[in-house]
Scaffold this active site. Structure first.
Site, PDB file in Angstrom:
ATOM      1  N   HIS A  27      -1.356  16.617   8.657  1.00  0.00           N
ATOM      2  CA  HIS A  27      -0.609  16.654   9.923  1.00  0.00           C
ATOM      3  C   HIS A  27      -1.447  17.263  11.042  1.00  0.00           C
ATOM      4  O   HIS A  27      -0.900  17.818  11.995  1.00  0.00           O
ATOM      5  CB  HIS A  27       0.708  17.434   9.759  1.00  0.00           C
ATOM      6  CG  HIS A  27       1.728  16.688   8.942  1.00  0.00           C
ATOM      7  ND1 HIS A  27       2.482  15.666   9.451  1.00  0.00           N
ATOM      8  CD2 HIS A  27       2.096  16.813   7.643  1.00  0.00           C
ATOM      9  CE1 HIS A  27       3.298  15.195   8.500  1.00  0.00           C
ATOM     10  NE2 HIS A  27       3.074  15.873   7.394  1.00  0.00           N
ATOM     11  N   GLY A 113       0.743   6.774  -0.364  1.00  0.00           N
ATOM     12  CA  GLY A 113       0.052   7.779   0.453  1.00  0.00           C
ATOM     13  C   GLY A 113      -1.454   7.739   0.299  1.00  0.00           C
ATOM     14  O   GLY A 113      -2.156   8.649   0.735  1.00  0.00           O
ATOM     15  N   SER A 117      -2.682   0.630   3.597  1.00  0.00           N
ATOM     16  CA  SER A 117      -2.582  -0.103   4.870  1.00  0.00           C
ATOM     17  C   SER A 117      -3.914  -0.076   5.614  1.00  0.00           C
ATOM     18  O   SER A 117      -4.378  -1.107   6.098  1.00  0.00           O
ATOM     19  CB  SER A 117      -1.451   0.440   5.740  1.00  0.00           C
ATOM     20  OG  SER A 117      -1.617   1.808   6.021  1.00  0.00           O
ATOM     21  N   GLU A 149      -2.351  -1.296  13.497  1.00  0.00           N
ATOM     22  CA  GLU A 149      -1.226  -0.676  12.773  1.00  0.00           C
ATOM     23  C   GLU A 149      -0.162  -0.169  13.752  1.00  0.00           C
ATOM     24  O   GLU A 149       1.035  -0.314  13.512  1.00  0.00           O
ATOM     25  CB  GLU A 149      -1.730   0.463  11.874  1.00  0.00           C
ATOM     26  CG  GLU A 149      -0.619   1.097  11.071  1.00  0.00           C
ATOM     27  CD  GLU A 149      -1.032   1.609   9.694  1.00  0.00           C
ATOM     28  OE1 GLU A 149      -2.138   1.283   9.211  1.00  0.00           O
ATOM     29  OE2 GLU A 149      -0.229   2.349   9.099  1.00  0.00           O
ATOM     30  N   ASP A 161      -6.902   7.667   8.619  1.00  0.00           N
ATOM     31  CA  ASP A 161      -6.907   6.695   7.522  1.00  0.00           C
ATOM     32  C   ASP A 161      -7.945   5.602   7.745  1.00  0.00           C
ATOM     33  O   ASP A 161      -8.687   5.239   6.839  1.00  0.00           O
ATOM     34  CB  ASP A 161      -5.520   6.053   7.367  1.00  0.00           C
ATOM     35  CG  ASP A 161      -4.473   7.069   6.951  1.00  0.00           C
ATOM     36  OD1 ASP A 161      -4.854   8.215   6.652  1.00  0.00           O
ATOM     37  OD2 ASP A 161      -3.286   6.708   6.950  1.00  0.00           O
TER      38      ASP A 161
HETATM   39  P1  ADP Z   1       0.108   3.434   2.315  1.00  0.00           P
HETATM   40  O1  ADP Z   1      -0.826   3.087   3.419  1.00  0.00           O
HETATM   41  O2  ADP Z   1       0.227   4.904   2.117  1.00  0.00           O
HETATM   42  O3  ADP Z   1      -0.208   2.743   1.023  1.00  0.00           O
HETATM   43  P2  ADP Z   1       1.969   2.200   4.102  1.00  0.00           P
HETATM   44  O4  ADP Z   1       3.444   2.120   4.108  1.00  0.00           O
HETATM   45  O5  ADP Z   1       1.274   2.784   5.275  1.00  0.00           O
HETATM   46  O6  ADP Z   1       1.556   2.946   2.746  1.00  0.00           O
HETATM   47  O7  ADP Z   1       1.347   0.743   3.919  1.00  0.00           O
HETATM   48  C1  ADP Z   1       1.806  -0.099   2.897  1.00  0.00           C
HETATM   49  C2  ADP Z   1       1.961  -1.511   3.445  1.00  0.00           C
HETATM   50  O8  ADP Z   1       0.643  -2.068   3.720  1.00  0.00           O
HETATM   51  C3  ADP Z   1       2.582  -2.462   2.457  1.00  0.00           C
HETATM   52  O9  ADP Z   1       4.006  -2.407   2.527  1.00  0.00           O
HETATM   53  C4  ADP Z   1       2.033  -3.804   2.908  1.00  0.00           C
HETATM   54  O10 ADP Z   1       2.746  -4.292   4.013  1.00  0.00           O
HETATM   55  C5  ADP Z   1       0.622  -3.442   3.370  1.00  0.00           C
HETATM   56  N1  ADP Z   1      -0.340  -3.606   2.256  1.00  0.00           N
HETATM   57  C6  ADP Z   1      -1.147  -2.684   1.742  1.00  0.00           C
HETATM   58  N2  ADP Z   1      -1.889  -3.183   0.710  1.00  0.00           N
HETATM   59  C7  ADP Z   1      -1.514  -4.462   0.582  1.00  0.00           C
HETATM   60  C8  ADP Z   1      -1.891  -5.535  -0.304  1.00  0.00           C
HETATM   61  N3  ADP Z   1      -2.808  -5.386  -1.257  1.00  0.00           N
HETATM   62  N4  ADP Z   1      -1.273  -6.736  -0.141  1.00  0.00           N
HETATM   63  C9  ADP Z   1      -0.366  -6.907   0.833  1.00  0.00           C
HETATM   64  N5  ADP Z   1       0.026  -5.935   1.670  1.00  0.00           N
HETATM   65  C10 ADP Z   1      -0.536  -4.743   1.561  1.00  0.00           C
HETATM   66 MG    MG Z   2      -0.588   3.674   5.481  1.00  0.00          MG
END
Ligand code: ADP
Ligand code: MG
Length: 358
Positions: A27, A113, A117, A149, A161
């Site tokens: 944070h 986490g 993304s 994003e 990130d």
């Molecule tokens: P984190 O970044 O912590 O994993 P987020 O909620 O920020 O969680 O991002 C997750 C989202 O990113 C998923 O719901 C999807 O929309 C997208 N995403 C991430 N990896 C993939 C993947 N391999 N295939 C498709 N979408 C993905």
């Molecule tokens: Mg994310």
């Protein structure tokens, strides 16, 4: 499923980017502060070819989902927003992107986490950079990924990130000043390695909690008459703030100081103490922990050969990270998970994320 099977064609380009785990500096990035993430071994790879028709086609192997979109018709939900966003931010810079076939495959846990993304954005942008022969450096890639994003997936994220996905590796910590983007790759403390465990607790309150904390930090900075909490270094300065702004600001200031101390090169033991202090601060001052995370952190902290442990990511659920003696992560993870999963049998189950479950 590979590109050939989905699109009946070969990809023209492909590129990969890793997920990340943040060791210290939670944070702090939206307060212009300091962070210390590292790349995890898991990666996302994006393959791109030219679409034979006027639409983009995106396929995710992990989600077993396909999205087909017209280039001028924004994607409103789902994973397509991230890829579409990357295309759009390049088009806004004046680069013409033809209709594409895009295949995503990944070993980064999604939504735990570990920043799947940002891995998706950076892999997509790197692949587009090759396809269009663009001159973009790793920092520009990170900034474009963040813009995608924020503007297209609607997530008000900081820059950590994407910088980690673009610039970090698994052998180093990426010490990053999120204001100036000055950075340095630092070695992990001697004799240590990283363990990441998913608590299994859904991050239901994460979005609203995150936005509220951001607003509280902005309010605190405004009262203290500084551009961002990064500009306050003496924790005594927050004493005049009303509660809970006082506690929120104190977390940000002490957390920045912890990152700065760790970045000077400390022993694994001291690094672990800083991680433990970070968890305490996230729990008591920033109030983003929950009972299950505290329990998992307790189990880790009370295990021999663990230097330190804390929640990682925005909190309210998600994962915990520990710095442990080199060579011990697997055994420690299994032992702690056995206890944790027995204690929470009816609620949720944890799982090991790093080192990767076989
Ligand atoms: P984190 O970044 O912590 O994993 P987020 O909620 O920020 O969680 O991002 C997750 C989202 O990113 C998923 O719901 C999807 O929309 C997208 N995403 C991430 N990896 C993939 C993947 N391999 N295939 C498709 N979408 C993905
Ligand atoms: Mg994310």
């Amino acid at each position: 499923m590979d590109f050939q099977q989905i699109f009946n064609d070969s990809p023209e380009v492909w590129a990969s980017a890793p997920g990340r785990v943040n060791l210290l500096g939670e944070h702090t990035d939206y307060n212009d502060g300091f962070v210390l993430p590292t790349a995890i071994p898991q990666q996302t790879t994006v393959y791109i070819g030219i679409s034979p028709n006027p639409r983009h086609h995106f396929y995710s192997v992990e989600l077993a989902a396909q999205v087909d979109v017209a280039p001028n018709n924004p994607v409103s939900s789902g994973f397509g927003r991230y890829i579409f966003g990357c295309i759009q931010v390049l088009e806004k810079l004046g680069h013409k992107v033809p209709p594409l076939n895009v295949l995503v495959t990944s070993t980064v846990p999604i939504g735990s986490g570990l920043s799947s993304s940002a891995a998706l954005e950076i892999a997509t942008l790197k692949a587009l950079r090759s396809l269009l022969e663009l001159d973009l450096d790793p920092v520009q890639l990170a900034q474009l990924g963040q813009q995608a994003e924020i503007e297209y997936a609607g997530v008000q994220c900081g820059i950590m990130d994407q910088m980690a996905a673009s610039l970090a590796d698994t052998k180093h910590l990426l010490f990053l000043d999120t204001r100036t983007l000055e950075r340095q790759l630092l070695p992990l403390p001697a004799e240590s390695e990283i363990l990441v465990i998913d608590s299994g607790i859904p991050r239901t309150l994460a979005d609203s909690g995150y936005n509220q904390r951001r607003a509280e930090c902005e309010a605190a900075a405004q009262i203290l008459k500084v551009p961002a909490l990064r500009d306050v270094t003496d924790v005594k300065q927050v004493e005049t703030l009303p509660s809970p702004l006082q506690q929120r600001a104190r977390h940000v200031i002490t957390e920045n100081n912890r990152v700065l101390e760790a970045s000077k090169g400390v022993s694994a033991q001291r690094f672990g103490e800083l991680m433990n202090a970070s968890h305490q601060s996230l729990r008591d001052d920033y109030e983003v922990s929950v009972a299950g995370l505290d329990h998992l952190v307790d189990l880790l902290q009370n295990t021999p050969a663990v230097w330190g442990a804390r929640l990682t990511g925005a909190g309210f659920g998600g994962a915990c990270v520990a710095l442990v003696k080199q060579g011990e992560a697997n055994t420690i993870g299994q032992t702690v998970l056995k206890q944790y999963n027995a204690d929470h049998q009816t609620e949720y189950q944890g799982r090991m994320l790093v080192p990767d479950e076989l």
